[in-house]
Structures are given as C-alpha cells and as structure tokens.
Design a protein around this motif. Structure first.
Motif, PDB file in Angstrom:
ATOM      1  N   ASP A 151      -1.227 -50.899 -34.982  1.00 46.96           N
ATOM      2  CA  ASP A 151      -0.327 -52.017 -35.224  1.00 46.96           C
ATOM      3  C   ASP A 151      -0.361 -52.316 -36.725  1.00 46.96           C
ATOM      4  OD1 ASP A 151       1.299 -54.198 -34.925  1.00 46.96           O
ATOM      5  OD2 ASP A 151      -0.134 -55.416 -33.818  1.00 46.96           O
ATOM      6  N   LEU A 152       0.482 -53.199 -37.187  1.00 47.89           N
ATOM      7  CA  LEU A 152       0.583 -53.610 -38.594  1.00 47.89           C
ATOM      8  C   LEU A 152       1.199 -52.509 -39.454  1.00 47.89           C
ATOM      9  CD1 LEU A 152      -2.803 -55.532 -39.078  1.00 47.89           C
ATOM     10  CD2 LEU A 152      -0.567 -56.432 -38.421  1.00 47.89           C
ATOM     11  N   ASP A 153       0.522 -51.350 -39.599  1.00 48.87           N
ATOM     12  CA  ASP A 153       1.126 -50.282 -40.404  1.00 48.87           C
ATOM     13  C   ASP A 153       1.859 -49.261 -39.535  1.00 48.87           C
ATOM     14  OD1 ASP A 153      -1.052 -49.066 -39.246  1.00 48.87           O
ATOM     15  OD2 ASP A 153      -1.777 -48.124 -41.081  1.00 48.87           O
ATOM     16  N   ASN A 154       1.799 -49.434 -38.208  1.00 47.35           N
ATOM     17  CA  ASN A 154       2.578 -48.618 -37.251  1.00 47.35           C
ATOM     18  C   ASN A 154       2.403 -47.120 -37.507  1.00 47.35           C
ATOM     19  OD1 ASN A 154       3.535 -51.238 -36.713  1.00 47.35           O
ATOM     20  ND2 ASN A 154       5.307 -50.927 -38.050  1.00 47.35           N
ATOM     21  N   CYS A 155       1.161 -46.717 -37.664  1.00 41.75           N
ATOM     22  CA  CYS A 155       0.833 -45.365 -38.117  1.00 41.75           C
ATOM     23  C   CYS A 155       0.306 -44.492 -36.982  1.00 41.75           C
ATOM     24  CB  CYS A 155      -0.211 -45.455 -39.226  1.00 41.75           C
ATOM     25  SG  CYS A 155      -0.645 -43.889 -39.983  1.00 41.75           S
ATOM     26  N   LEU A 156       0.679 -43.209 -36.994  1.00 38.18           N
ATOM     27  CA  LEU A 156       0.074 -42.206 -36.130  1.00 38.18           C
ATOM     28  C   LEU A 156      -0.913 -41.405 -36.962  1.00 38.18           C
ATOM     29  CD1 LEU A 156      -0.171 -40.358 -33.593  1.00 38.18           C
ATOM     30  CD2 LEU A 156       1.758 -39.040 -34.543  1.00 38.18           C
ATOM     31  N   ASN A 157      -2.175 -41.358 -36.518  1.00 35.78           N
ATOM     32  CA  ASN A 157      -3.205 -40.583 -37.209  1.00 35.78           C
ATOM     33  C   ASN A 157      -3.699 -39.448 -36.316  1.00 35.78           C
ATOM     34  OD1 ASN A 157      -3.425 -42.134 -39.661  1.00 35.78           O
ATOM     35  ND2 ASN A 157      -4.424 -43.740 -38.459  1.00 35.78           N
ATOM     36  N   ILE A 158      -3.929 -38.291 -36.917  1.00 35.26           N
ATOM     37  CA  ILE A 158      -4.544 -37.159 -36.234  1.00 35.26           C
ATOM     38  C   ILE A 158      -5.886 -36.900 -36.893  1.00 35.26           C
ATOM     39  CG2 ILE A 158      -4.293 -34.767 -35.484  1.00 35.26           C
ATOM     40  CD1 ILE A 158      -2.067 -36.511 -34.423  1.00 35.26           C
ATOM     41  N   TRP A 159      -6.960 -36.907 -36.086  1.00 35.45           N
ATOM     42  CA  TRP A 159      -8.320 -36.792 -36.597  1.00 35.45           C
ATOM     43  C   TRP A 159      -8.946 -35.461 -36.219  1.00 35.45           C
ATOM     44  CZ3 TRP A 159     -10.477 -41.428 -38.794  1.00 35.45           C
ATOM     45  CH2 TRP A 159      -9.710 -42.583 -38.599  1.00 35.45           C
ATOM     46  N   ASP A 160      -9.805 -34.951 -37.094  1.00 27.99           N
ATOM     47  CA  ASP A 160     -10.633 -33.784 -36.800  1.00 27.99           C
ATOM     48  C   ASP A 160     -11.891 -34.283 -36.088  1.00 27.99           C
ATOM     49  OD1 ASP A 160     -12.713 -31.746 -37.067  1.00 27.99           O
ATOM     50  OD2 ASP A 160     -11.352 -30.735 -38.441  1.00 27.99           O
ATOM     51  N   VAL A 161     -12.089 -33.851 -34.853  1.00 30.35           N
ATOM     52  CA  VAL A 161     -13.216 -34.344 -34.063  1.00 30.35           C
ATOM     53  C   VAL A 161     -14.552 -33.962 -34.688  1.00 30.35           C
ATOM     54  CG1 VAL A 161     -14.388 -34.185 -31.822  1.00 30.35           C
ATOM     55  CG2 VAL A 161     -11.892 -34.374 -31.916  1.00 30.35           C
ATOM     56  N   GLU A 162     -14.599 -32.800 -35.305  1.00 36.09           N
ATOM     57  CA  GLU A 162     -15.857 -32.280 -35.829  1.00 36.09           C
ATOM     58  C   GLU A 162     -16.406 -33.138 -36.969  1.00 36.09           C
ATOM     59  OE1 GLU A 162     -19.109 -29.779 -35.791  1.00 36.09           O
ATOM     60  OE2 GLU A 162     -17.384 -29.770 -34.418  1.00 36.09           O
ATOM     61  N   ASN A 163     -15.532 -33.529 -37.921  1.00 35.93           N
ATOM     62  CA  ASN A 163     -16.030 -34.255 -39.097  1.00 35.93           C
ATOM     63  C   ASN A 163     -15.536 -35.696 -39.204  1.00 35.93           C
ATOM     64  OD1 ASN A 163     -13.368 -34.049 -40.077  1.00 35.93           O
ATOM     65  ND2 ASN A 163     -13.829 -32.156 -41.184  1.00 35.93           N
ATOM     66  N   GLY A 164     -14.683 -36.123 -38.282  1.00 36.67           N
ATOM     67  CA  GLY A 164     -14.222 -37.504 -38.291  1.00 36.67           C
ATOM     68  C   GLY A 164     -13.247 -37.843 -39.394  1.00 36.67           C
ATOM     69  N   ILE A 166      -9.339 -37.890 -41.130  1.00 34.86           N
ATOM     70  CA  ILE A 166      -7.911 -37.869 -40.811  1.00 34.86           C
ATOM     71  C   ILE A 166      -7.288 -36.646 -41.472  1.00 34.86           C
ATOM     72  CG2 ILE A 166      -5.707 -39.037 -41.132  1.00 34.86           C
ATOM     73  CD1 ILE A 166      -7.139 -41.689 -41.053  1.00 34.86           C
ATOM     74  N   ILE A 167      -6.650 -35.804 -40.679  1.00 36.83           N
ATOM     75  CA  ILE A 167      -6.028 -34.600 -41.223  1.00 36.83           C
ATOM     76  C   ILE A 167      -4.502 -34.727 -41.286  1.00 36.83           C
ATOM     77  CG2 ILE A 167      -7.910 -33.073 -40.566  1.00 36.83           C
ATOM     78  CD1 ILE A 167      -6.339 -32.245 -38.116  1.00 36.83           C
ATOM     79  N   GLN A 168      -3.938 -35.672 -40.535  1.00 39.55           N
ATOM     80  CA  GLN A 168      -2.515 -35.978 -40.615  1.00 39.55           C
ATOM     81  C   GLN A 168      -2.345 -37.478 -40.439  1.00 39.55           C
ATOM     82  OE1 GLN A 168       0.148 -33.627 -38.130  1.00 39.55           O
ATOM     83  NE2 GLN A 168      -1.206 -31.843 -38.251  1.00 39.55           N
ATOM     84  N   SER A 169      -1.467 -38.074 -41.247  1.00 42.26           N
ATOM     85  CA  SER A 169      -1.219 -39.508 -41.139  1.00 42.26           C
ATOM     86  C   SER A 169       0.269 -39.768 -41.356  1.00 42.26           C
ATOM     87  CB  SER A 169      -2.054 -40.281 -42.165  1.00 42.26           C
ATOM     88  OG  SER A 169      -1.903 -41.670 -41.994  1.00 42.26           O
ATOM     89  N   ALA A 170       0.928 -40.238 -40.302  1.00 36.34           N
ATOM     90  CA  ALA A 170       2.363 -40.543 -40.394  1.00 36.34           C
ATOM     91  C   ALA A 170       2.510 -42.058 -40.508  1.00 36.34           C
ATOM     92  CB  ALA A 170       3.096 -40.022 -39.168  1.00 36.34           C
ATOM     93  N   LYS A 171       2.531 -42.549 -41.736  1.00 36.11           N
ATOM     94  CA  LYS A 171       2.626 -43.979 -41.970  1.00 36.11           C
ATOM     95  C   LYS A 171       4.044 -44.477 -41.660  1.00 36.11           C
ATOM     96  CE  LYS A 171      -1.035 -44.003 -45.438  1.00 36.11           C
ATOM     97  NZ  LYS A 171      -1.418 -44.312 -46.840  1.00 36.11           N
ATOM     98  N   LYS A 172       4.119 -45.683 -41.144  1.00 32.58           N
ATOM     99  CA  LYS A 172       5.389 -46.259 -40.706  1.00 32.58           C
ATOM    100  C   LYS A 172       6.113 -45.285 -39.767  1.00 32.58           C
ATOM    101  CE  LYS A 172       4.876 -50.024 -43.075  1.00 32.58           C
ATOM    102  NZ  LYS A 172       4.656 -51.329 -42.381  1.00 32.58           N
ATOM    103  N   HIS A 173       5.317 -44.662 -38.898  1.00 32.93           N
ATOM    104  CA  HIS A 173       5.859 -43.691 -37.939  1.00 32.93           C
ATOM    105  C   HIS A 173       6.894 -44.341 -37.033  1.00 32.93           C
ATOM    106  CE1 HIS A 173       5.912 -40.151 -35.430  1.00 32.93           C
ATOM    107  NE2 HIS A 173       5.427 -40.792 -34.389  1.00 32.93           N
ATOM    108  N   HIS A 174       6.670 -45.604 -36.704  1.00 31.75           N
ATOM    109  CA  HIS A 174       7.617 -46.394 -35.921  1.00 31.75           C
ATOM    110  C   HIS A 174       7.978 -47.658 -36.678  1.00 31.75           C
ATOM    111  CE1 HIS A 174       7.971 -44.400 -31.969  1.00 31.75           C
ATOM    112  NE2 HIS A 174       6.729 -43.988 -32.164  1.00 31.75           N
ATOM    113  N   GLY A 175       9.014 -48.340 -36.219  1.00 33.51           N
ATOM    114  CA  GLY A 175       9.435 -49.580 -36.844  1.00 33.51           C
ATOM    115  C   GLY A 175       8.646 -50.786 -36.390  1.00 33.51           C
TER     116      GLY A 175
END
Length: 404
Positions: A151-164, A166-175
């Motif tokens: 919420d707030l920045d409406n972001c989708l984050n993709i994380w690498d489980v091994e090292n914790g 963020i490998i992809q971050s889609a900021k303002k992914h939604h309105g």
C-alpha cells in the motif's frame, strides 16, 4: 432422520448452536455440527484477533495462518491442535505463505516488512524492508522467488529467497493499493489485483506488464490460477467472480465469464480445486461458496462464520475446504460427499446438467440434458484451444488492447 426435503430450514446452515457447552468451545479441533447438518466442520481456535490468511501446506497435513494479533500459527489438520506460534512482527500480519518444501514461510506486515521464517526453529531467516505497508506475499512454485505487494507506494516487489534482496521492483505498479499477488503455475508471471479495480500480469523475464484486465466495477480483492494456467479468476467487492481465458487470448474479444448470484457481500478470496472443476470463494457475507466452475453456478453454500470470511483454500484431494474469518476462527469443512447432498443434486437438476468426460484433457465436465454427449466430446476450454490459435502479440500490442 427426517428427510431433508421436508425440513423448513436450510440444512447447510451450520451455525454453532447453544447446545455446545463451554468445555467443547474451549477446545481447538472440536467437531461442531448440528445433528441434521449435511456437512461436518471443525473449528480451530487460538488466535486473539481476526484471521487474514489461511493455507493448507506440508502435503495438506498442516495449516498456516496469519492474524491481526501479530502472530502466525501452524496447525495440525488431523488433531486440530496449534503446533507452533510465530511471534516477532510488531503489528497486524496481512498474509503468510509456506514454501513448497515446507521448511520456511514468508509473512507480510503493516510495518512495511516481509519476513522469512524457519518453520522448525521459529527464527527469522531474513527481513526485508519495503516502501509501503505490506498487503500480500507469496512464494513461487519452485521456491526461489517471493512476490509481495504494498500500500502507499502500490509497488510489486520480487525477492530472491536465498539472499533476501529485491531483484525486481515495479513502483506505482497500480494506481492504488495492491490487494493480492499470485505466481502463475509455471512462475513466469505474477498476477496482481488492486483497489484501482484493475488486474495486471507481470512477466518475470521481460519485467513488464503483459496483460491488463479491467472488468470489475469495484475493488478487485483476490485472484487465482487454475493448475494448467488456462484460467485466471478474479474476485471483487462488486460481489462477482470473473474467469478469464489468459492462454488463448479470447478474453480480448469475449471478455470474462462471470460468476454471480452466489454472494450477497464483497468477495475477499477465491481458489480453484486441483482439477479445476470447483471454485471456492469467501465473502463479507460470512459464507463460503463452492461453485461448479464449468457451469458458473453455485453448488453449495457453507454457513457458520459470524464475521467476514477473509481467505479460503482446498486440499489436493478436494475433500476439505479451509476458511479463515474476522471472527478469530479457522474452519475445516468436509465436502467429500457433498455431491450427494439433496440441495446440490437439486441445483444440478435445476441447471439440467449431466456429467461427461472430455476426450482431449480427460477431465469431467457438465453438459445440458438436451445436448448430445456424442457431439460435445470436449470441454469448453479444450474447444477454445482447438478453434483459436494462441496469439503471439508483442508486449506493446498487448498493452494497447482495450480493457474489458
């Protein structure tokens, strides 16, 4: 026993009666059902506040739950006992999800952090900070990635489980706030739903949105894929479920198939059964509805929760449904013999249905009593696949398609 047909009340209204004494109420895992109830259910108690998520895990032998009481819990399905309680988040936990191997799970929280836990020790393996309040999280099916929404920045984050990291971050992914995120069965895409009434599919490889769906008229609260990824279901506060054919692209010309007249309140959760024949949904109206996914009609309504049903799940063998609620309880519903319940038989009869097997995929599907089973040898999804070639549109072309 009095015949169900002669009863003047709903035999599926499984509300806890006053006959249950205080001793039975104090125990977790106690079978609670009216003598004439057609579906037995089990109530699990232990959380001190509303349940936000619930999931069958570890080959359907355990249940993982998250609550506003700042804890996650692991329950034994057979006994109904809580085996572990995980504490560490400072505020409400919005969702938790078990890794495929059952060794760890991820949780999202209002504190803007997601945390990956070791199931056995209860210790945090790592904690990740996001730019907004954590609203949802999920492991990929191969266990290597985690998707989370905020919420707030409406972001989708993709994380690498091994090292914790963020490998992809889609900021303002939604309105507006992201309400749910789900990996597709092959982990190639992440579906997100939002308070902006839009559903998006994010391609992990190209790091772009490839599909945008806009069929609902209110907040889109949840989504789920069926096992072969041919159907995507979205649930909304408009009280409807919409099923989209995202494999052949027919949603562009025909829009979604709409499931309605099952809930009287906003839909908060949905889940396909393992064979795709059933769709389970939970709602603000305090009910769980089991839908005939092929014929878009409700088969069975499960009543008993006394507050908003926030999440649902179903076992791989399709015998048990799980539901979590704001009433602080988790319920296990035994539906293995539900097809023989008089009200289910009556619903099928009213729709004029009979069951045949698809010659292509081998799955059973329903047809009208007036249809010739010799002519209709394939289910609707196999017929669509056979008649319409897969569209190979580029990302730019796809994004320019009109919303439905």
């Amino acid at each position: 026993m009095t015949e169900v047909a002669n009863l003047d009340f709903d035999p599926l209204a499984l509300e806890v009666t006053n006959e249950l004494n205080n001793e039975s109420r104090s125990k977790t895992g106690t079978w609670e059902h009216e003598d004439l109830a057609q579906v037995r259910y089990k109530v699990l108690r232990g959380h001190k506040d509303g349940i936000n998520s619930c999931q069958f895990c570890v080959n359907d032998t355990r249940i993982l739950t998250a609550s506003d009481d700042k804890t996650c819990s692991l329950w034994n399905v057979e006994t109904g006992d809580r085996e572990e309680k995980y504490e560490g988040h400072p505020s409400c936990i919005t969702q938790c999800h078990m890794s495929p191997d059952g060794s760890k799970f991820v949780s999202s929280c209002w504190d803007k952090r997601i945390r990956v836990w070791d199931v056995e020790t209860g210790e945090a393996l790592w904690t990740g900070l996001q730019g907004g309040i954590g609203t949802c999280c999920q492991f990929s099916h191969n266990g290597k990635l985690i998707a989370s929404g905020t919420d707030l920045d409406n972001c989708l984050n993709i994380w690498d489980v091994e090292n914790g990291q963020i490998i992809q971050s889609a900021k303002k992914h939604h309105g507006s706030s992201i309400t749910s995120c789900k990996f597709s069965p092959d982990d190639s895409r992440v579906c997100t739903t939002s308070m902006d009434k839009i559903t998006k599919l994010w391609d992990v490889a190209s790091k772009n949105v490839t599909i945008k769906l806009g069929g609902h008229i209110n907040i889109v609260s949840c989504c789920c894929f069926n096992k072969d990824e041919r159907r995507l279901c979205t649930g909304s506060w408009d009280k409807q479920l919409q099923v989209w054919d995202v494999s052949t692209g027919t949603y562009r010309s025909e829009g979604p198939v709409t499931f309605s007249k099952g809930h009287e309140g906003s839909i908060s959760a949905c889940k396909f059964s393992s064979d795709g024949s059933m769709l389970i949904s939970g709602s603000y109206d305090q009910t769980v509805v089991v839908w005939d996914a092929e014929n878009c009609g409700p088969k069975l309504t499960l009543k008993g929760h006394t507050d908003w049903v926030t999440d649902v799940d179903i076992t791989q063998d399709m015998k048990w449904i799980l539901s979590g609620s704001r009433d602080h309880t988790i319920r296990l519903w035994n539906i293995e013999n539900s097809d023989n319940i008089p009200v289910v038989l009556e619903n099928k009869k009213s729709m004029g249905l009979k069951i045949v097997k698809c010659n292509d995929c081998g799955k059973p599907f329903s047809i009208s009593q007036l249809d010739d089973p010799q002519e209709l040898k394939m289910c609707v999804f196999c017929r669509l696949q056979a008649n319409r070639p897969l569209l190979n549109l580029s990302i730019e072309e796809d994004l320019n398609m009109p919303e439905f």
